[in-house]
Design a protein around this motif. Structure first.
Motif, PDB file in Angstrom:
ATOM      1  N   UNK A   1      -7.854   7.284   2.396  1.00 48.42           N
ATOM      2  CA  UNK A   1      -6.541   7.137   1.732  1.00 48.42           C
ATOM      3  C   UNK A   1      -6.665   6.214   0.522  1.00 48.42           C
ATOM      4  N   UNK A   2      -7.427   5.098   0.679  1.00 52.72           N
ATOM      5  CA  UNK A   2      -7.645   4.186  -0.444  1.00 52.72           C
ATOM      6  C   UNK A   2      -8.321   4.904  -1.604  1.00 52.72           C
ATOM      7  N   UNK A   3      -9.341   5.695  -1.298  1.00 50.43           N
ATOM      8  CA  UNK A   3     -10.045   6.445  -2.351  1.00 50.43           C
ATOM      9  C   UNK A   3      -9.108   7.398  -3.078  1.00 50.43           C
ATOM     10  N   UNK A   4      -8.234   8.053  -2.315  1.00 46.97           N
ATOM     11  CA  UNK A   4      -7.281   8.985  -2.936  1.00 46.97           C
ATOM     12  C   UNK A   4      -6.381   8.258  -3.927  1.00 46.97           C
ATOM     13  N   UNK A   5      -5.899   7.071  -3.560  1.00 45.77           N
ATOM     14  CA  UNK A   5      -5.019   6.322  -4.464  1.00 45.77           C
ATOM     15  C   UNK A   5      -5.782   5.829  -5.697  1.00 45.77           C
ATOM     16  N   UNK A   6      -7.030   5.395  -5.516  1.00 54.26           N
ATOM     17  CA  UNK A   6      -7.834   4.952  -6.659  1.00 54.26           C
ATOM     18  C   UNK A   6      -8.088   6.113  -7.618  1.00 54.26           C
ATOM     19  N   UNK A   7      -8.471   7.260  -7.048  1.00 54.20           N
ATOM     20  CA  UNK A   7      -8.711   8.456  -7.878  1.00 54.20           C
ATOM     21  C   UNK A   7      -7.445   8.859  -8.608  1.00 54.20           C
TER      22      UNK A   7
END
Length: 601
Positions: A87-93
């Motif tokens: 989920x963190x990666x999705x928000x960063x992307x």
């Protein structure tokens, strides 16, 4: 793609948006091909990042199902960190993609804005002077500045929001549909109810967006007139009435602005109302399925998240349709300016000017001209001989200045011919023709640049020695030598830092530097006191030497020594001859001498 409308360069800027001869689709296609196509690669890259940003919402909603069904329900703690990291990666992307596409979009947008304004200015400068009579500076300023930036912001807002949120809607809809098609149908069942309100709101928004843009132009016009006429306003104690007129326009603008925003905001509000119905239906149907055990909590939460996220981009897409109505107004208004065509154009195969410019007579042969249905000249015929001075006299409105405008093709005659050295001026290249003339008028046409730059308008590629000679002969150096910055002293707005006599000397220096074979003098000393007039006449003597001269003047000293005097009356040539001969004849010229026109002493 080039969309053209019939026009003579004199049309007023009052187009009815709904009756414009080109459809919104044609205008959008023209805009894309003319201004956006060259940045296709950049727009494609921005599109990729918009798609990434839009697609992350779908992935986020899809992650909700395993989070509830595998992590929470089955209490698999070991998966919690992986899901959270994902989920963190999705928000960063999502954040990085949003940053990149916004920067690229802004980069493209500013270049498109520059190209659009460049095209507008280049095109407006080709239009006839009549066009500027019909369309005041304030309104043209608002079109070139206000409409261009409004269109640019609205258009790229539409592109950015449309692509990003369009991708989000598609991905989120796919997630919702993959979980349960029936739930999805129930969630969007109220969407058809939006069709009629959207149509009505579009008309409402377009109407007030048009009022908004037109009123913005009227405000710019009002400010332009106030600032240019500030001394007259103060001397006539007219500040309060002018302020009232300005405030009246500002109030109309305020109401139109609020109603335009209301129209744009109503579509997201309507979407919210329909969304409420969709959520009610989902809770009734999906809630029962979860309670009955036919679907998991993860299914419901993933679906619910997708639908919640789905309605937000739909709401923004609803505002895009309102923004398009605003953009459409500016698009029509700008397209209208670009598609006005000048009536005065170069011939397809222009003829060269006469070989002997200095020895060429100027001939008007049965020339007629009217403006706005009012006849200015009717069958005007005369010859201005090369190397001699021809003076034009007559009461105000006799058409003296119009003779100069016809000769330089600022306007064209309705009938008759004007020739220079036996060559019809309409067969010559316009720039070449106008290069044959130097003009000094009562309006010295100075710009808010240095004195040097104003003189160099006559010949931009002049050497420093040529500039110095012109400034010396015109007596400009007489006053600039005492200035700290000399010729580099700013002239001020319309030459406001200089006196009337100094402005005229700068204009004479410009004409001297140009050194054209024909000199047109239009009341060059009419606004000067006797001392300034004497200095300017001295400067003019350097300019007039060896030229073919046509002069307009109300002053005896500027007329009596002319080789020929033409007395105009009601648009026709009443009489011609020398000063002595015309005074003896006792006609129009003699009467003018006896009254307010000239002194015979």
């Amino acid at each position: 793609m080039r969309l053209r409308i019939a026009g003579n360069g004199a049309a007023g800027l009052n187009t009815d948006i709904d009756s414009y001869p080109f459809s919104p689709y044609e205008l959008a296609k023209w805009y894309v091909r003319t201004y956006l196509k060259r940045y296709a690669a950049h727009i494609f890259v921005a599109f990729v990042f918009m798609s990434v940003q839009g697609g992350t919402l779908g992935l986020l909603s899809y992650m909700i199902k395993p989070m509830f069904d595998d992590v929470f329900s089955l209490k698999k703690v070991e998966l919690l960190h992986w899901v959270g990291l994902l989920v963190l990666c999705l928000f960063v992307i999502r954040g990085l993609a949003g940053f990149v596409h916004r920067v690229i979009t802004a980069w493209v947008g500013e270049r498109v804005l520059l190209s659009l304004r460049d095209d507008l200015m280049r095109h407006v400068l080709t239009l006839d002077s009549v066009y500027f009579d019909d369309n005041p500076p304030g309104k043209l300023l608002d079109r070139i500045l206000g409409d261009s930036i409004g269109l640019n912001h609205a258009w790229f807002g539409i592109v950015s929001t449309g692509i990003r949120d369009g991708i989000s809607v598609i991905v989120l809809f796919w997630v919702a549909f993959s979980i349960d098609p029936l739930w999805t149908v129930v969630a969007i069942a109220g969407a058809p109810l939006l069709i009629f309100p959207i149509i009505k709101v579009h008309g409402f928004t377009r109407k007030f967006a048009k009022t908004l843009r037109e009123t913005s132009g009227e405000i710019a016009l009002r400010l332009d007139e106030i600032f240019h006429g500030i001394n007259a306003i103060k001397l006539n104690l007219h500040e309060s009435p002018q302020m009232d007129r300005f405030l009246d326009k500002s109030r109309i603008y305020r109401r139109a602005a609020v109603r335009t925003v209301a129209g744009q905001a109503s579509l997201p509000a309507l979407v919210d109302a329909i969304a409420g119905l969709g959520f009610l239906g989902i809770l009734m149907l999906a809630g029962r399925d979860v309670i009955d055990g036919t679907r998991t909590v993860g299914d419901f939460m993933s679906f619910f998240t997708a639908v919640v996220l789905l309605f937000d981009p739909i709401r923004r897409l609803g505002s895009v349709t309102g923004a398009w109505q605003v953009a459409r107004v500016s698009l029509v208004r700008l397209h209208e300016v670009l598609n006005n065509r000048p009536a005065i154009v170069n011939p397809i195969h222009p003829e060269p000017p006469p070989a002997d410019l200095a020895g060429s007579d100027i001939v008007f042969d049965d020339v007629s001209f009217s403006y706005g249905g009012l006849a200015v000249h009717t069958g005007l015929s005369f010859r201005a001989e090369a190397g001699k001075t021809t003076a034009l006299v007559g009461v105000s409105g006799a058409g003296k200045t119009t003779v100069f405008n016809l000769l330089t093709r600022i306007v064209d005659p309705d009938s008759g011919t004007i020739s220079f050295g036996g060559r019809d001026i309409s067969s010559m290249d316009i720039a070449t023709l106008r290069g044959c003339f130097s003009v000094v008028s009562q309006d010295s046409w100075l710009f808010d640049e240095s004195i040097r730059d104003n003189i160099l308008l006559g010949k931009p590629d002049a050497t420093e020695a040529e500039l110095e000679r012109a400034a010396e002969a015109s007596l400009v150096l007489e006053f600039t030598d005492s200035l700290p910055e000399g010729l580099d002293t700013p002239a001020g707005v319309r030459g406001g830092n200089l006196s009337g006599g100094q402005r005229q000397r700068v204009a004479i220096a410009r004409a001297l530097l140009r050194n054209a074979p024909i000199l047109l003098l239009d009341e060059p000393t009419s606004a000067l006191d006797s001392q300034s007039e004497e200095i300017v006449q001295q400067a003019l003597s350097s300019l007039m030497n060896g030229k073919t001269i046509l002069t307009i003047s109300h002053r005896f000293a500027n007329v009596r020594d002319a080789d020929k005097i033409l007395a105009l009356d009601g648009g026709i040539l009443a009489e011609e001859g020398t000063h002595e001969a015309l005074v003896v004849r006792g006609g129009l010229y003699a009467r003018l001498c006896e009254t307010q026109f000239l002194e015979t002493r």
